[in-house]
Design an enzyme around this catalytic site. Structure first.
Site, PDB file in Angstrom:
ATOM      1  N   HIS A 139       2.804  -4.182  -6.869  1.00 49.40           N
ATOM      2  CA  HIS A 139       3.328  -4.530  -5.545  1.00 49.40           C
ATOM      3  C   HIS A 139       2.230  -4.685  -4.503  1.00 49.40           C
ATOM      4  CE1 HIS A 139       7.291  -3.433  -7.173  1.00 49.40           C
ATOM      5  NE2 HIS A 139       7.779  -4.162  -6.203  1.00 49.40           N
ATOM      6  N   GLY A 140       1.142  -3.973  -4.679  1.00 52.00           N
ATOM      7  CA  GLY A 140       0.072  -4.108  -3.695  1.00 52.00           C
ATOM      8  C   GLY A 140      -1.146  -3.303  -4.067  1.00 52.00           C
TER       9      GLY A 140
END
Lengths: 374, 409
Positions: free
Chosen positions: B261-262
């Site tokens: 996601h990041g």
């Protein structure tokens, strides 16, 4: 069933493509949106603009503002927002109780939020006093007019979340010093409040920022009579030509309502639009007046009393822009020969509503003072 | 790879392809994060830091990298034959509705549709696609953006400037924003693809009615969950080993999910947060939910998920901790940040649409909007969808429009 689905699909497709088609062709004209807002220009495409994301941001803003039927969609959104949540999308417009519309500064003025301090008002009124005395020697009368702001007039409809910030306000202190220094002034606040419920037509519109055309016409009449009294001159006469009435607000009576940009006009009380005409064109002297005022003078102007051969009025809007405009002549105050203009007048009128009292004169009073009192 | 008969060569080619794909993903998305942390260690050890240039992240790289991996793995596993034409492959990867934010479409799920979409190319499908797109647009513009304004306001402030009730309202707003934003986008992608004749897998299935984090991940971003299960969890052993090995595998998968996601510790901790609850449910918490009843389990799960979103939304671990402190401090002295008119109504509407699938009657009603049938009810759905589309377009039209009544000096 297959055929029905096909027909509905085609109809849907055409309906979805209509905005794009109309955006390109402009075939179906749509009413422009009201109010002042930034208009985005066509984005310029070049390598620099592309790499630095300038083109992309500008293109997004331009096409969001310029796709087909955008004004209608804006009105649709605003109408739905108003119906559901009583929300408005006009900058600085406050929706009060009972759908009364205000501009934020008028509420701030009532709450004392913009109070400039006693000494500032004392100095300004003292300058006015001195200027009045010097101009009187030249047979020019300086008159101050305090116009009631909408916040003062319709205090009861101000939303409850606005609270008093100061015990006093600019208006209260200006009223005090104007009386104490014996200025030549007219304060319409009390008269408007006293006649709010008995006046045959609204003195203030529900959806306008300024006093109504009817209220302004009564003010214009009072100012004219006061000028004749103070200047000791019987100026030209006028008569009430007609009063048109309507449930559709005109011009400034619906200016705040217009900025909401909704589909349907909000229901209003019956408004009146008096028109005055000159009844004595030749026999009596023509009043020469310079007015330095905020936008509250516009409705007075529209009444017809201070033009139309009854009076010759030059209106310096916020001491910046000159009306009426004359061809070939600059409309900027700064370009005027100041003392020459002043000394041509019978009367100098300075008009401000309570929201603008913090800057009343907009530099004019100081210039008068430096020209005639130093 | 498909033509090669030798298992070793096929494996080498697979490894090579996956390495290139993951390598590019690592380079663009994670190299900066990796070097920042190396530099922290170097700094602590008194070693000179490594200088690096922050790279621009290619849009959608996390999504299409996973799809390219499914392609080579599915071909390797002989789940589906490879595409014959280069442009068919490009169509699979770059299919624009799903390129930037999914759904993550596994190759074999769409392979046949690349070359033959006759089954889905009809006007009823197109109308169903339009309905789906409009609903997605409405979710994004009319709900996600609206609650998002309040969430953005709160998260831009220091937690010291508002009270506990505000903090909870802010995280609730964000919880709804992220769901309606992401699921709205998925609906739009699925809808457009349906108009074009493609059938994409579903990505969301009312995740907020989940009675447990296990169920949550079967309903939230389902295509990511499916990818993780088939291309990571099962290859590393899945639940075939002992309980401890299973827990280990689950934690690995969720750490990877978080990192996907990041590139930030917050996302990794978020992944670990969910992994912890997943393991806990397998270890006994799930049985507890069964005893408390579904409603209580749903409420507890919703609160757990909301708490997880704090890590997702707030940058910096310390900042997240400050927000948690505000959530649980019961501060009533600081001011309550009053939301704009209409926010409470929109939150209620959003909660209704998030949770109504839990009600069987409403669940059946929803199916009429999503499943094309040759019936009058679907034409009504088209009408509703068109109204939602127009209202959403009206909302977009007014985004920057705030006129003054008069020109100001």
């Amino acid at each position: 069933m297959k055929r029905t689905a096909g027909i509905i699909y085609i109809i849907t497709l055409i309906a979805l493509m209509l905005p794009a088609l109309n955006g390109f062709t402009g075939y179906i004209k749509t009413k422009e949106l009201k109010g002042y807002f930034q208009k985005f220009s066509t984005p310029e495409f070049n390598w620099f603009n592309w790499i630095h994301e300038i083109f992309q941001h500008k293109a997004e803003k331009y096409y969001t503002q310029n796709f087909g039927f955008q004004p209608d969609l804006v009105r649709l959104n605003n109408q739905i927002n108003f119906w559901l949540w009583k929300k408005t999308k006009a900058e600085g417009v406050v929706l009060g109780k009972g759908n009364y519309l205000y501009e934020q500064p008028y509420i701030d003025a009532v709450m004392g939020k913009d109070f400039v301090g006693d000494s500032a008002i004392s100095i300004k009124t003292w300058q006015l006093k001195r200027v009045t005395e010097e101009l009187k020697k030249k047979n020019i009368d300086l008159i101050i007019v305090f116009a009631p702001g909408k916040g003062s007039f319709y205090k009861e409809f101000i939303p409850d979340n606005f609270k008093k910030v100061n015990d006093t306000t600019n208006l209260v202190r200006f009223q005090f010093y104007a009386a104490e220094r014996n200025l030549q002034y007219i304060d319409f606040n009390k008269w408007f409040t006293e006649n709010k419920t008995t006046s045959p037509f609204p003195l203030y519109p529900q959806y306008g920022v300024h006093w109504s055309a009817y209220g302004a016409s009564l003010v214009a009449d009072s100012i004219y009579k006061y000028i004749e009294y103070v200047h000791n001159t019987d100026y030209r006469d006028y008569y009430l030509k007609k009063i048109e009435t309507s449930f559709n607000c005109r011009n400034d009576d619906y200016d705040a309502g217009n900025s909401l940009n909704m589909i349907f006009q909000l229901p209003t009380y019956k408004m009146a639009y008096p028109q005055y005409k000159n009844s004595d064109p030749e026999n009596k002297p023509l009043l020469k007046m310079l007015t330095v005022a905020d936008s509250y003078f516009w409705q007075i102007w529209s009444s017809g009393i201070f033009n139309n051969d009854i009076a010759e009025t030059e209106y310096w809007y916020y001491n910046q822009e000159i009306f009426p405009k004359k061809e070939g002549v600059s409309d900027r105050v700064d370009d005027k020969n100041f003392s020459e203009t002043i000394e041509k007048q019978d009367v100098i009128l300075i008009l401000s509503n309570d929201a603008n009292l913090k800057g009343i004169g907009w530099g004019f009073i100081e210039k008068l003072y430096s020209t005639y009192c130093k | 790879m498909d033509r090669s008969a030798t298992a070793r060569i096929r494996k080498l080619l697979l490894a090579f392809s996956v390495s290139i794909n993951l390598g590019l993903l690592f380079y663009f998305k994670y190299s900066g994060f990796f070097l920042e942390n190396v530099n922290l260690l170097f700094h602590a050890a008194g070693i000179n830091e490594i200088r690096f240039v922050k790279l621009l992240l290619p849009i959608g790289i996390s999504f299409y990298t996973f799809e390219t991996i499914t392609y080579v793995v599915d071909v390797y596993r002989r789940v589906h034959a490879p595409l014959k034409k280069f442009w068919d492959y490009q169509l699979y990867i770059i299919l624009f509705p799903k390129l930037i934010a999914g759904p993550i479409v596994r190759f074999h799920e769409i392979a046949d549709q690349i070359t033959d979409r006759c089954e889905w190319e009809n006007n009823t499908e197109r109308l169903a696609g339009f309905v789906r797109f409009s609903i997605g647009l409405g979710k994004k513009i009319l709900i996600a953006n609206e609650v998002g304004y309040y969430a953005d306001t709160i998260f831009a402030m220091s937690p010291g400037d508002y009270n506990t009730a505000t903090a909870w309202l802010g995280i609730l707003a964000y919880t709804l924003q992220i769901y309606f934003d992401f699921s709205g986008y998925s609906d739009m992608a699925i809808g457009i693809c349906r108009i074009l004749g493609f059938r994409l897998p579903e990505n969301f299935n009312s995740p907020y009615i989940s009675a447990g984090i296990t169920e949550f991940w079967r309903r939230w971003h389902m295509t990511l969950g499916s990818w993780m299960k088939n291309y990571l969890y099962i290859p590393i052993g899945g639940n075939k080993g002992s309980e401890i090995i299973t827990y280990r595998n689950l934690v690995i998968v969720f750490l990877a999910s978080g990192l996907w996601h990041g590139a930030s510790w917050n996302f990794i901790i978020w992944g670990a947060f969910h992994g912890f609850f997943l393991v806990a449910e397998r270890a006994g918490l799930g049985n507890l939910y069964k005893r408390t009843g579904r409603l209580i389990a749903v409420i507890i799960t919703f609160i757990i998920v909301m708490n997880g979103w704090v890590l997702f939304r707030i940058e910096g671990f310390n900042n997240a901790m400050h927000f948690y402190a505000k959530l649980y401090k019961f501060d009533t002295l600081s001011p309550f940040i009053i939301p704009d008119k209409g926010l409470y109504s929109i939150i209620l509407i959003a909660l209704f649409f998030s949770l109504f699938e839990g009600i069987p009657l409403l669940n059946r009603l929803q199916k009429y909007f999503y499943i094309p049938k040759r019936s009058a009810v679907n034409y009504f759905a088209v009408l509703i969808a068109f109204a939602v589309f127009v209202i959403s377009a009206a909302r977009i039209a007014v985004s920057d429009f705030n006129p003054f009544i008069y020109f100001r000096f």
